[in-house]
Design a protein around this motif. Structure first.
Motif, PDB file in Angstrom:
ATOM      1  N   LEU A 122     -66.504  15.883  42.526  1.00  0.00           N
ATOM      2  CA  LEU A 122     -65.353  16.107  43.398  1.00  0.00           C
ATOM      3  C   LEU A 122     -64.024  15.982  42.660  1.00  0.00           C
ATOM      4  CD1 LEU A 122     -66.569  14.133  46.560  1.00  0.00           C
ATOM      5  CD2 LEU A 122     -66.780  16.582  46.083  1.00  0.00           C
ATOM      6  N   GLY A 123     -64.077  15.618  41.391  1.00  0.00           N
ATOM      7  CA  GLY A 123     -62.857  15.535  40.591  1.00  0.00           C
ATOM      8  C   GLY A 123     -61.898  14.442  41.020  1.00  0.00           C
ATOM      9  N   GLU A 124     -62.432  13.340  41.560  1.00  0.00           N
ATOM     10  CA  GLU A 124     -61.572  12.253  42.006  1.00  0.00           C
ATOM     11  C   GLU A 124     -60.963  11.509  40.813  1.00  0.00           C
ATOM     12  OE1 GLU A 124     -64.111  11.594  46.145  1.00  0.00           O
ATOM     13  OE2 GLU A 124     -64.178  10.084  44.580  1.00  0.00           O
ATOM     14  N   ARG A 125     -59.767  10.968  41.010  1.00  0.00           N
ATOM     15  CA  ARG A 125     -59.005  10.353  39.921  1.00  0.00           C
ATOM     16  C   ARG A 125     -59.474   8.929  39.604  1.00  0.00           C
ATOM     17  NH1 ARG A 125     -52.893  10.591  41.347  1.00  0.00           N
ATOM     18  NH2 ARG A 125     -53.696   9.803  43.345  1.00  0.00           N
ATOM     19  N   TYR A 126     -58.941   8.415  38.503  1.00  0.00           N
ATOM     20  CA  TYR A 126     -59.212   7.061  38.041  1.00  0.00           C
ATOM     21  C   TYR A 126     -60.709   6.838  37.828  1.00  0.00           C
ATOM     22  CZ  TYR A 126     -54.623   6.912  40.266  1.00  0.00           C
ATOM     23  OH  TYR A 126     -53.345   7.199  40.660  1.00  0.00           O
ATOM     24  N   GLY A 127     -61.361   7.844  37.263  1.00  0.00           N
ATOM     25  CA  GLY A 127     -62.808   7.843  37.141  1.00  0.00           C
ATOM     26  C   GLY A 127     -63.368   6.678  36.351  1.00  0.00           C
ATOM     27  N   ARG A 128     -62.795   6.373  35.192  1.00  0.00           N
ATOM     28  CA  ARG A 128     -63.352   5.309  34.357  1.00  0.00           C
ATOM     29  C   ARG A 128     -63.293   3.958  35.054  1.00  0.00           C
ATOM     30  NH1 ARG A 128     -60.919   6.692  28.293  1.00  0.00           N
ATOM     31  NH2 ARG A 128     -62.002   8.709  28.047  1.00  0.00           N
ATOM     32  N   ILE A 129     -62.159   3.686  35.681  1.00  0.00           N
ATOM     33  CA  ILE A 129     -61.998   2.408  36.378  1.00  0.00           C
ATOM     34  C   ILE A 129     -62.980   2.308  37.545  1.00  0.00           C
ATOM     35  CG2 ILE A 129     -60.437   1.052  37.843  1.00  0.00           C
ATOM     36  CD1 ILE A 129     -58.134   2.029  36.081  1.00  0.00           C
ATOM     37  N   ARG A 130     -63.106   3.385  38.308  1.00  0.00           N
ATOM     38  CA  ARG A 130     -63.975   3.346  39.491  1.00  0.00           C
ATOM     39  C   ARG A 130     -65.446   3.246  39.128  1.00  0.00           C
ATOM     40  NH1 ARG A 130     -60.989   7.617  43.686  1.00  0.00           N
ATOM     41  NH2 ARG A 130     -59.033   6.428  43.843  1.00  0.00           N
ATOM     42  N   VAL A 131     -65.872   3.958  38.092  1.00  0.00           N
ATOM     43  CA  VAL A 131     -67.272   3.876  37.678  1.00  0.00           C
ATOM     44  C   VAL A 131     -67.568   2.489  37.105  1.00  0.00           C
ATOM     45  CG1 VAL A 131     -69.011   4.755  36.077  1.00  0.00           C
ATOM     46  CG2 VAL A 131     -67.529   6.352  37.310  1.00  0.00           C
ATOM     47  N   ALA A 132     -66.647   1.969  36.285  1.00  0.00           N
ATOM     48  CA  ALA A 132     -66.828   0.626  35.725  1.00  0.00           C
ATOM     49  C   ALA A 132     -66.887  -0.423  36.837  1.00  0.00           C
ATOM     50  CB  ALA A 132     -65.700   0.303  34.749  1.00  0.00           C
TER      51      ALA A 132
END
Length: 290
Positions: free
Chosen positions: A264-274
């Motif tokens: 979905l191309g949502e932002r702040y990907g690294r922070i959210r996955v971590a």
């Protein structure tokens, strides 16, 4: 853990994240939630025909069925509203943080003890939910999650998590009163009836029909994944230790966040996955070690 139960629970985790991804992509989210429950009920009735000899309504379990149905209605409505307001990579992990509330509720209402490992797991989950709302690592950014947790998407996701807490406790009591398969069958009817009464009043019959007309295949797939994934968990529970199965299934938190970021191309990907990984670690500690 043997290969088979591990494989079953991993497929279940993927299916859970996938049906939430499909729900996030739905049009009228509340109507979608009703329709996927209707689809799940219809699709799996043939399964119950073959495996369940007694279809009679278990009167002794009706109070638990009613409470669970109301709580599940709150869960689906809260989740639908959360997906209207926010990102999958935020809403899904927060909604799946319910083991914290389940552990606390079990301690209060069922007299279960919270061990040191349990407390550690709860604190790790809180840390993951907090960092999930970060948008950077500056001093200013570190205070952002306090405001982020008050955003509608997070608040509705917490409603979904609290709904999960109530129906988990109720279901735990319900399956002590009646065999789990018969309870599961009637729970599907109770949930769908309760959700239909609320959704049709809130959204109207035309809105539900419009959602079905445009997304019938998506709704059917979501319903199949939701119910099918749950059945896989039941099978896995019969093959391996319960605590490890339920804890491992929460890897779906990470999968849901990844879907939000990558698909979905949502932002702040690294922070959210971590942060989702942190939540999973906390849930695993709470489920498998506490």
């Amino acid at each position: 853990m043997d290969v088979l139960p591990f494989a079953l629970v991993m497929v279940s985790a993927v299916s859970h994240a996938l049906w939430n991804y499909l729900a996030k992509e739905g049009g009228d989210k509340e109507s979608f939630m009703l329709l996927l429950n209707v689809a799940a009920l219809i699709l799996f009735i043939p399964v119950f025909v073959f495996i369940l000899p007694d279809w009679s309504l278990p009167l002794e379990a009706v109070p638990y069925l009613a409470v669970s149905a109301v709580a599940e209605t709150a869960y689906f409505l809260g989740l639908g509203k959360a997906y209207e307001e926010g990102d999958l990579s935020i809403v899904y992990p927060v909604a799946r943080s319910s083991p914290v509330f389940v552990a606390l509720a079990a301690a209060v209402f069922l007299g279960e003890e919270i061990t040191a490992w349990g407390l550690a797991g709860i604190l790790v989950i809180f840390l993951g939910v907090y960092t999930l709302h970060l948008k950077g690592l500056s001093v200013h950014d570190l205070a952002q999650p306090i405001r982020g947790l008050r955003e509608p998407s997070s608040m509705y996701a917490l409603v979904a998590a609290l709904g999960t807490t109530v129906y988990s406790i109720s279901d735990k009591l319900g399956v002590t009163a009646v065999e789990p398969l018969r309870y599961s069958l009637w729970l599907g009817f109770f949930i769908t009836g309760s959700l239909a009464a609320v959704t049709l009043r809130r959204r109207g019959f035309k809105a539900v029909l419009a959602e079905a007309d445009g997304r019938l295949v998506r709704v059917s797939v979501a319903g199949f994944l939701m119910k099918g994934g749950y059945i896989l968990v039941l099978v896995a529970l019969s093959l391996a230790q319960v605590s490890y199965i339920l804890a491992l299934r929460q890897v779906s938190v990470v999968l849901g966040a990844l879907m939000g970021v990558l698909l979905l191309g949502e932002r702040y990907g690294r922070i959210r996955v971590a942060s989702s990984v942190i939540i999973f670690i906390g849930v695993y500690i709470l489920g498998a070690l506490a």
